[in-house]
Scaffold this motif. Structure first.
Motif, PDB file in Angstrom:
ATOM      1  N   UNK A 178       1.631  -1.068   0.061  1.00 19.70           N
ATOM      2  CA  UNK A 178      -0.162   0.203   0.386  1.00 19.70           C
ATOM      3  C   UNK A 178       0.849   1.660   0.032  1.00 19.70           C
ATOM      4  N   UNK A 179       2.309   1.558  -0.694  1.00 18.57           N
ATOM      5  CA  UNK A 179       2.989   2.146  -1.049  1.00 18.57           C
ATOM      6  C   UNK A 179       3.693   2.640   0.071  1.00 18.57           C
ATOM      7  N   UNK A 180       3.882   1.872   1.328  1.00 18.44           N
ATOM      8  CA  UNK A 180       4.583   1.626   2.305  1.00 18.44           C
ATOM      9  C   UNK A 180       5.684   0.743   2.491  1.00 18.44           C
ATOM     10  N   UNK A 181       6.542   0.789   3.297  1.00 15.46           N
ATOM     11  CA  UNK A 181       7.839  -0.197   3.830  1.00 15.46           C
ATOM     12  C   UNK A 181       6.929  -1.424   4.298  1.00 15.46           C
ATOM     13  N   UNK A 182       7.225  -2.492   4.122  1.00 15.29           N
ATOM     14  CA  UNK A 182       6.480  -3.287   4.804  1.00 15.29           C
ATOM     15  C   UNK A 182       7.379  -3.022   6.371  1.00 15.29           C
ATOM     16  N   UNK A 183       5.434  -3.393   7.006  1.00 17.53           N
ATOM     17  CA  UNK A 183       5.746  -3.095   8.506  1.00 17.53           C
ATOM     18  C   UNK A 183       6.239  -4.621   8.641  1.00 17.53           C
ATOM     19  N   UNK A 184       6.865  -4.867  10.286  1.00 18.26           N
ATOM     20  CA  UNK A 184       8.038  -5.843  11.077  1.00 18.26           C
ATOM     21  C   UNK A 184       6.401  -6.669  11.374  1.00 18.26           C
ATOM     22  N   UNK A 185       5.221  -6.776  11.740  1.00 18.45           N
ATOM     23  CA  UNK A 185       4.523  -7.840  11.470  1.00 18.45           C
ATOM     24  C   UNK A 185       3.982  -7.698  10.759  1.00 18.45           C
ATOM     25  N   UNK A 186       4.023  -7.219   9.125  1.00 20.21           N
ATOM     26  CA  UNK A 186       4.005  -8.076   7.460  1.00 20.21           C
ATOM     27  C   UNK A 186       4.604  -8.481   6.951  1.00 20.21           C
ATOM     28  N   UNK A 187       6.443  -8.582   7.793  1.00 19.28           N
ATOM     29  CA  UNK A 187       6.945  -9.608   7.444  1.00 19.28           C
ATOM     30  C   UNK A 187       8.733  -8.186   7.123  1.00 19.28           C
ATOM     31  N   UNK A 188       8.847  -7.750   6.795  1.00 15.40           N
ATOM     32  CA  UNK A 188      10.276  -6.711   6.772  1.00 15.40           C
ATOM     33  C   UNK A 188      11.431  -7.704   7.480  1.00 15.40           C
ATOM     34  N   UNK A 189      12.151  -8.178   6.510  1.00 19.39           N
ATOM     35  CA  UNK A 189      11.899  -6.951   5.020  1.00 19.39           C
ATOM     36  C   UNK A 189      11.255  -7.231   3.869  1.00 19.39           C
ATOM     37  N   UNK A 190      11.203  -8.416   4.044  1.00 19.47           N
ATOM     38  CA  UNK A 190      10.792  -8.714   2.545  1.00 19.47           C
ATOM     39  C   UNK A 190       9.888 -10.349   3.132  1.00 19.47           C
ATOM     40  N   UNK A 191       9.071 -10.328   2.041  1.00 18.33           N
ATOM     41  CA  UNK A 191       7.693 -11.111   2.752  1.00 18.33           C
ATOM     42  C   UNK A 191       8.014 -11.905   0.675  1.00 18.33           C
ATOM     43  N   UNK A 192       6.838 -13.082   0.755  1.00 15.17           N
ATOM     44  CA  UNK A 192       6.414 -13.654  -0.296  1.00 15.17           C
ATOM     45  C   UNK A 192       4.391 -13.461   0.121  1.00 15.17           C
ATOM     46  N   UNK A 193       4.482 -13.308  -1.213  1.00 17.24           N
ATOM     47  CA  UNK A 193       2.513 -12.966  -1.797  1.00 17.24           C
ATOM     48  C   UNK A 193       2.165 -13.654  -2.633  1.00 17.24           C
ATOM     49  N   UNK A 194       1.471 -14.549  -2.592  1.00 29.52           N
ATOM     50  CA  UNK A 194       1.027 -15.465  -4.210  1.00 29.52           C
ATOM     51  C   UNK A 194      -0.759 -15.911  -4.321  1.00 29.52           C
ATOM     52  N   UNK A 195      -1.195 -15.538  -5.265  1.00 31.27           N
ATOM     53  CA  UNK A 195      -2.291 -15.473  -5.823  1.00 31.27           C
ATOM     54  C   UNK A 195      -2.566 -16.768  -5.512  1.00 31.27           C
ATOM     55  N   UNK A 196      -4.376 -16.443  -4.275  1.00 31.52           N
ATOM     56  CA  UNK A 196      -4.807 -17.751  -4.210  1.00 31.52           C
ATOM     57  C   UNK A 196      -4.283 -18.970  -3.029  1.00 31.52           C
ATOM     58  N   UNK A 197      -3.074 -18.528  -2.823  1.00 32.76           N
ATOM     59  CA  UNK A 197      -2.769 -19.248  -1.991  1.00 32.76           C
ATOM     60  C   UNK A 197      -2.532 -18.717  -0.175  1.00 32.76           C
ATOM     61  N   UNK A 198      -2.894 -20.071   0.466  1.00 35.89           N
ATOM     62  CA  UNK A 198      -3.208 -19.360   2.057  1.00 35.89           C
ATOM     63  C   UNK A 198      -2.318 -18.480   2.679  1.00 35.89           C
ATOM     64  N   UNK A 199      -3.065 -17.894   3.691  1.00 36.18           N
ATOM     65  CA  UNK A 199      -1.683 -17.541   4.007  1.00 36.18           C
ATOM     66  C   UNK A 199      -0.519 -18.202   4.608  1.00 36.18           C
ATOM     67  N   UNK A 200      -0.543 -18.524   5.508  1.00 34.73           N
ATOM     68  CA  UNK A 200       0.454 -19.717   5.431  1.00 34.73           C
ATOM     69  C   UNK A 200       2.297 -19.589   4.893  1.00 34.73           C
ATOM     70  N   UNK A 201       1.245 -20.061   3.187  1.00 39.71           N
ATOM     71  CA  UNK A 201       2.700 -20.085   2.404  1.00 39.71           C
ATOM     72  C   UNK A 201       2.689 -19.110   1.693  1.00 39.71           C
ATOM     73  N   UNK A 202       2.907 -17.667   2.397  1.00 41.68           N
ATOM     74  CA  UNK A 202       2.636 -16.410   2.053  1.00 41.68           C
ATOM     75  C   UNK A 202       4.144 -16.279   3.078  1.00 41.68           C
ATOM     76  N   UNK A 203       5.334 -16.645   3.331  1.00 40.54           N
ATOM     77  CA  UNK A 203       5.799 -17.077   3.880  1.00 40.54           C
ATOM     78  C   UNK A 203       6.614 -15.434   4.214  1.00 40.54           C
ATOM     79  N   UNK A 204       6.652 -14.421   5.917  1.00 39.28           N
ATOM     80  CA  UNK A 204       7.108 -13.514   6.389  1.00 39.28           C
ATOM     81  C   UNK A 204       7.917 -13.676   6.656  1.00 39.28           C
ATOM     82  N   UNK A 205       9.191 -12.648   6.584  1.00 37.96           N
ATOM     83  CA  UNK A 205      10.978 -12.435   6.764  1.00 37.96           C
ATOM     84  C   UNK A 205      11.036 -13.788   6.274  1.00 37.96           C
ATOM     85  N   UNK A 206      11.556 -13.406   5.274  1.00 40.62           N
ATOM     86  CA  UNK A 206      12.343 -14.024   3.995  1.00 40.62           C
ATOM     87  C   UNK A 206      13.350 -13.853   4.467  1.00 40.62           C
ATOM     88  N   UNK A 207      14.498 -15.501   4.637  1.00 32.33           N
ATOM     89  CA  UNK A 207      15.810 -15.600   4.453  1.00 32.33           C
ATOM     90  C   UNK A 207      16.932 -16.285   3.047  1.00 32.33           C
TER      91      UNK A 207
END
Length: 419
Positions: A382-411
């Protein structure tokens, strides 16, 4: 003489009888079938055959015969199927309880089995009652985000669903012809005052030949059950409907991180996952990407220099809550695959998180999910850097996938090598 549950005179309510039982049975026939199908779809969405890290019910054997590669279109697919599953399940609770109340005398009839058909009916009824209570109780506990039942929710609910639906299908095959005949008889009696010779004599209306005086009519009882279901629906459906989230008092719709661009639901915080400020520092964090041609390590600044793309996608969770479409911006997963030698069709992907606590610290994605141009390693929302709780610094987002597969805090991202 002392009355016991095994004597007909113990069950004295005049409401118990074929009409009420038949109406409730027809409602449950449709509702539970939808619940079972959407539950199976939810399990398929996890892609359990893809990797052991996705499979929470190992040893399923033939029960996984139907599994298929979960699609990415429409992008709201999991939001719809799981929202229907949870909302309908909660809505049906009054109907299920009323149905169990209407048939409970049958559990105490003697002798236990008068014939093979009667024995099968009794067995299906016992499995139906036990399985129904088990499935609804474990489902509600999981929805409340405070799962207290001993054992893991996933295998208990999955195997329990097959036992319950098997008993339900057997019971429906045995009893639905009778239920339809009872409903036709009631309609014919209302229309003409007589059921007609083709429908035969009416069954006994109540297990007790001398029931108590009625305190409410049968239609009044149905209105009571329907009103309870409507109340539960109204206090649950808001978890998936923008503008009505305040009404979902019986369905916790994810933790609310506040206002602003990151002010939408989450299921785990950075603190819960054990992600400290040093872990997510853009200066210190590095993304490791491995594929056909080797390994590259990218800083946050390196990712910002790659082509960035935007996608409007929701987050949908197994607990039933979901968000509206959020605007994500980041690097396409297929572009990251190309950096390590997968220039054509990208392969499957194994994702690892910095997360220290909780489940789904690792997840696998299918090649079709990686190839979708809307699948991102997101850096902004939404136009801003990811917040810590939404996965900063980087997270996966995939269409139609369950939320747990949209991994946060990717390493780490590993293309083409799944465990």
């Amino acid at each position: 003489m002392r009355r016991t549950p095994f004597s007909p005179s113990f069950w004295r309510s005049p409401l118990r009888g074929p009409w009420l039982t038949s109406v409730l049975g027809v409602v449950l026939l449709g509702g539970i079938t939808v619940l079972f199908v959407t539950g199976l779809l939810s399990y398929a969405a996890y892609n359990p055959d893809l990797s052991a890290v996705n499979d929470k019910t190992p040893g399923k054997g033939l029960l996984g015969f139907y599994l298929f590669a979960w699609p990415t279109d429409p992008h709201w697919l999991y939001r719809l199927t799981q929202g229907v599953h949870v909302t309908l399940g909660i809505t049906l609770i009054p109907v299920l309880l009323a149905k169990l109340w209407s048939v409970v005398p049958k559990l105490f009839t003697l002798p236990p089995a008068r014939s093979l058909a009667h024995a099968l009916e009794r067995l299906s009824l016992l499995l139906l009652v036990g399985g129904g209570l088990f499935e609804f109780v474990t489902g509600v506990l999981n929805v409340q985000l405070d799962y207290l039942f001993p054992g893991s929710f996933y295998p208990l609910h999955f195997y329990g669903a097959w036992v319950f639906f098997g008993a339900f299908a057997a019971h429906a095959a045995l009893k639905m012809p009778v239920a339809w005949r009872n409903l036709r008889r009631m309609r014919e009696e209302e229309r003409t005052g007589s059921p007609g010779p083709a429908l035969g004599p009416a069954p006994a209306p109540n297990p007790d030949p001398d029931p108590d005086p009625p305190t409410v009519s049968r239609r009044g009882a149905l209105w009571l059950v329907g009103g309870g279901s409507l109340l539960l629906f109204g206090t649950t459906v808001g978890q998936d409907v923008d503008g009505l989230r305040w009404s979902a008092v019986l369905a916790p719709h994810g933790a609310d991180p506040g206002d602003g661009p990151g002010g939408f639901q989450i299921n785990k915080t950075a603190a819960y996952a054990g992600i400290g400020a040093a872990d997510r520092s853009e200066e210190n964090w590095r993304l490791t990407v491995t594929g056909r041609t080797g390994t590259v390590r990218l800083s946050h600044a390196d990712l910002l220099r790659l082509p960035l793309h935007s996608s409007a996608l929701p987050i949908a969770c197994v607990e039933g809550w979901s968000t509206s479409d959020q605007w994500w911006r980041g690097v396409r997963l297929r572009d990251l695959a190309a950096l390590v030698g997968h220039d054509g069709d990208p392969p499957d992907l194994f994702v690892e998180s910095l997360q220290r606590h909780g489940s789904f610290r690792r997840a696998a994605l299918r090649a079709n999910q990686v190839a979708d141009p809307r699948s991102l390693l997101a850096l902004f929302v939404n136009g801003e850097t990811l917040t810590p709780d939404h996965g900063h610094p980087a997270r996966v987002i995939v269409p139609a996938a369950p939320g747990v597969l949209n991994t946060k805090w990717v390493a780490r991202l590993t293309f083409g090598d799944l465990p």
